[in-house]
Write a protein that holds these residues in place. Structure first.
Motif, PDB file in Angstrom:
ATOM      1  N   TYR A  85      -3.959   4.762 -34.599  1.00 52.85           N
ATOM      2  CA  TYR A  85      -2.596   4.392 -34.472  1.00 52.85           C
ATOM      3  C   TYR A  85      -1.690   4.819 -35.295  1.00 52.85           C
TER       4      TYR A  85
ATOM      5  N   THR B 102       1.149   7.923 -34.807  1.00 52.47           N
ATOM      6  CA  THR B 102       2.487   7.472 -34.478  1.00 52.47           C
ATOM      7  C   THR B 102       3.436   7.296 -35.684  1.00 52.47           C
TER       8      THR B 102
ATOM      9  N   VAL C 229      -0.503   2.197 -24.232  1.00 49.71           N
ATOM     10  CA  VAL C 229      -1.097   2.448 -25.609  1.00 49.71           C
ATOM     11  C   VAL C 229      -2.521   2.796 -25.361  1.00 49.71           C
TER      12      VAL C 229
ATOM     13  N   LEU D   1       1.515  -3.752 -34.711  1.00 44.77           N
ATOM     14  CA  LEU D   1       0.208  -3.989 -33.724  1.00 44.77           C
ATOM     15  C   LEU D   1       0.030  -5.724 -33.694  1.00 44.77           C
TER      16      LEU D   1
ATOM     17  N   ASP E 249      -9.265   2.123 -34.231  1.00 39.64           N
ATOM     18  CA  ASP E 249      -8.132   2.177 -33.615  1.00 39.64           C
ATOM     19  C   ASP E 249      -6.953   1.953 -34.577  1.00 39.64           C
TER      20      ASP E 249
ATOM     21  N   SER F 125       3.765   6.754 -27.677  1.00 37.29           N
ATOM     22  CA  SER F 125       3.370   5.640 -28.169  1.00 37.29           C
ATOM     23  C   SER F 125       4.512   4.285 -28.215  1.00 37.29           C
TER      24      SER F 125
ATOM     25  N   PHE G 178      -3.636   5.982 -27.573  1.00 42.49           N
ATOM     26  CA  PHE G 178      -3.614   5.712 -29.322  1.00 42.49           C
ATOM     27  C   PHE G 178      -4.549   4.782 -29.806  1.00 42.49           C
ATOM     28  N   MET G 179      -5.059   3.605 -28.879  1.00 41.94           N
ATOM     29  CA  MET G 179      -6.014   2.647 -29.192  1.00 41.94           C
ATOM     30  C   MET G 179      -6.869   2.339 -28.258  1.00 41.94           C
TER      31      MET G 179
END
Length: 711
Positions: free
Chosen positions: A379, A383, A508, A406, A375, A461, A511-512
């Motif tokens: 990300y 992004t 999120v 993060l 992930d 994101s 994306f993750m």
């Protein structure tokens, strides 16, 4: 398809360009697939019924050439890599609803059916053409079996594309000074009968199609130039024995790979529908346009049931195939046209082009072997920039994004909020979310919704990350540790924080996905974070225990170690193959065709100039009044620029890189005392300044008037 805001009443399908099944996956490939996966998840978050499909491109000359060099059958190579891709994509949480391949029975049947329809509708004809031939080996040389010179720009090119220069699609027989890519023998041209698809007859339709096409501006603008300069009919057969046989052909002809490759989008959707049942997802409702009766109302008896929302996520090197050839085929064959084409930019490594020959790549397997969570890379790739911007990967930038956004923002807020809630309230406090916090969550959801409709993954994101940043400011500003333990005021603050944390996890997830799943579990949620919509952002969490850290810091010494490993690997590969040249730079689109790659970042100039020399340049602020492409020029556009004292015409190489209709009103910086120059019959009176290969136009931060001198 519709032009309504997502979510619509029609089902959607998101596809990614098919990877050639002839090599290992690297971060360049993964950019398209993580983007496609993230976008399909984001649509589902809005409540849009969506299928995410793709497959391996098993045919074409790259695979055949590789097989011939290795002395094996093409299908052996293709199936080996297809199986590898099936295993690798899930390891990066790229969750296709169906991942097929172009050599299976479904795609063969659908392809032949579509080609027969093209013939029946009168859009296929036979023509004698010049085909490159190796006289020593007595064999034809289709596509990448031949190299030579581009007839348009003079750069080195392969048989079906000028990958080193202008990027044009090349028809058989066009390449000059042909040479066999297998033997090195000088080739000759021989006359052969081949099948052609009359794309030129569909120019008006394609212009209308582009008028309504959504997605990235490069996918809309580049094809207009090809239409304006006059479309050439498309040779759809090749002299090969690896591929789908042309229906009913007596000669040993197979279909050109770019016929059956995009048809896999339909075939893969059909396979998904057959597996889950049409009641759950109906492929025909996506791909078959709904017929209308004489009054214009839907006529269920006259045709298939609907029009789907088709979104293609591809590399920018295959825009032409997806915005000219593919919609032309769909139109004639009676299928739904794409609603959107999103073309991603290229990926470089430490400012240099990807090169598998030089081992200058971050391989998918290598990344996982280094112990990083998938992930984190997802990300970074989805992004770091917009869809169509080029992206430079370095371990240093990777660490900065992980540690800053993060660990420092999302992870920090989530952990401190849930830890305080678990220790002081056994989970969610018994309090209502405050009005201000509820409004901020609603704003974040609205921003996410708007970004998805703008095909803006970065913006989508940022909706979640900005909300986490607000959460950090909120908890820091309210200092619940200074409030009465278990009191109403403390409960209110922590209740707000827990709700923000849940909303962040929801936003999120595209994306993750794995980290979001873990976050939901730590919140004590029973719901599937992958299945919930954005409405779940405001639902109250329940009881939960102490959380674990979601993310771990990437330390400086780890970054140094990884950069050193990469540098050593690249150096070793260069020593082993000192004669590698530019044609070995690999595509990062992960989609059917290689591209010319990206040039290395230029070093800073050693020669300095005097201040007086700089002062001699008359740099002025200008305002673009109008912009238009130059007919017959691949890159060039004319800009009428207001420089205060007068309006100048300036020629700039931005035709394929900017939406020209959106440029009027844009402030630019112009070299006003540049010598005049004539390009394609147009006198250029100045030069517009821009940065990088994407021609990022230089502008001003404030509201400087046209004519203002830049010092």
């Amino acid at each position: 398809m519709s032009s309504d805001e997502y979510p619509t009443d029609e089902p959607a399908v998101v596809t990614c360009g098919l990877p050639y099944a002839n090599g290992d996956l690297h971060v360049g490939h993964l950019r398209s697939y993580t983007a496609g996966d993230a976008y399909s998840r984001a649509l589902r978050k809005l409540g849009q019924q969506t299928a995410f499909v793709s497959g391996s491109d098993m045919h074409g000359t790259p695979i055949a050439v590789g097989a011939e060099k290795q002395g094996v059958d093409p299908e052996d190579i293709a199936y080996e890599y297809h199986e590898q891709y099936e295993e690798t994509f899930p390891e990066f949480n790229v969750d296709f609803d169906n991942y097929g391949h172009t050599d299976d029975e479904t795609n063969t049947e659908v392809t032949r059916d579509i080609v027969r329809t093209l013939e029946d509708e009168g859009y296929v004809y036979e023509k004698e053409i010049k085909v490159a031939w190796d006289p020593a080996e007595d064999q034809p040389l289709p596509d990448r079996y031949v190299t030579g010179t581009c007839p348009y720009c003079g750069e080195t090119a392969r048989g079906d594309e000028c990958d080193e220069g202008c990027g044009r699609h090349l028809e058989p027989g066009e390449i000059e000074d042909p040479t066999s890519a297998i033997t090195g023998n000088a080739a000759e041209y021989r006359d052969r009968e081949h099948k052609f698809f009359a794309v030129s007859e569909l120019s008006d339709y394609l212009s209308e199609f582009l008028d309504g096409l959504e997605g990235t501006s490069n996918a809309r603008n580049q094809p207009r130039e090809w239409i304006e300069s006059g479309l050439q009919d498309w040779c759809i057969t090749r002299d090969m024995d690896w591929g789908i046989d042309y229906p009913g052909a007596e000669e040993e002809l197979v279909l050109y790979v770019w016929v059956d490759a995009p048809i896999e989008y339909i075939s893969s959707t059909k396979q998904y529908s057959e597996r889950v049942g049409a009641d759950e997802y109906d492929w025909e409702q996506v791909w078959r346009p709904q017929a209308e009766d004489e009054a214009g109302a839907p006529d269920a008896a006259a045709g298939a049931p609907g029009n789907g929302e088709i979104v293609h996520v591809i590399g920018r090197d295959i825009i032409q195939h997806h915005t000219i050839f593919w919609p032309a085929m769909l139109h004639v064959a009676g299928y739904t046209a794409p609603r959107a084409v999103c073309a991603t930019g290229f990926v470089t490594i430490n400012g240099k082009g990807l090169s598998t020959s030089r081992n200058r790549a971050i391989w998918a397997r290598e990344y996982l072997d280094e112990g990083f969570h998938p992930d984190l890379l997802r990300y970074y790739l989805t992004t770091m920039g917009g869809f169509q911007q080029d992206l430079d990967f370095s371990w240093e930038r990777f660490a900065e994004r992980v540690n800053g956004e993060l660990v420092g923002t999302v992870g920090n807020f989530f952990y401190r909020s849930l830890l305080f809630a678990a220790r002081n309230f056994d989970g969610t406090p018994d309090a209502e979310v405050s009005e201000d916090v509820a409004d901020r969550i609603d704003e974040a959801v609205e921003a996410f919704h708007a970004a998805v409709n703008d095909y803006d993954l970065r913006g989508a994101s940022e909706a979640g990350v900005r909300l986490a940043r607000y959460g950090n400011e909120y908890i820091q500003g309210h200092e619940p540790w200074k409030l009465e333990d278990g009191g109403a005021e403390q409960a209110q603050v922590i209740r707000d924080c827990v709700q923000i944390a849940k909303a962040v996890a929801v936003l999120v997830e595209p994306f993750m996905p794995e980290k979001a799943e873990r976050a939901f579990a730590q919140l004590g949620e029973d719901a599937d974070v992958h299945a919930v919509t954005v409405d779940a952002a405001t639902g109250a969490p329940g009881a939960f225990g102490e959380p674990d850290e979601l993310f771990a810091q990437v330390e400086d010494d780890r970054v140094e170690e990884l950069e050193a490993k990469l540098a050593e690997r690249v150096a070793d590969a260069a020593d082993d193959d000192a004669e590698v040249d530019a044609d070995e730079t690999e595509s990062d689109s992960g989609a059917g065709e290689d591209d010319a790659g990206m040039s290395d970042v230029e070093p800073l100039a050693e020669d300095r100039i005097a201040f007086e020399d700089f002062q001699a340049m008359d740099l002025r602020v200008g305002r673009v009044e109008s912009a238009a492409g130059i007919e017959g020029a691949d890159e060039l556009a004319t800009l009428d620029v207001d420089l205060g004292a007068e309006t100048r015409t300036v020629v700039a190489g931005i035709k394929q890189l900017h939406d020209l209709d959106e440029l009027p009103g844009t402030k630019v910086v112009v070299v006003a005392n540049m010598e005049k120059n004539e390009l394609f019959g147009v006198e250029s009176n100045g030069m517009v300044l821009a940065a990088g290969e994407d021609a990022d136009l230089l502008t001003t931060h404030g509201d400087s008037e046209p004519g203002t001198k830049v010092r």
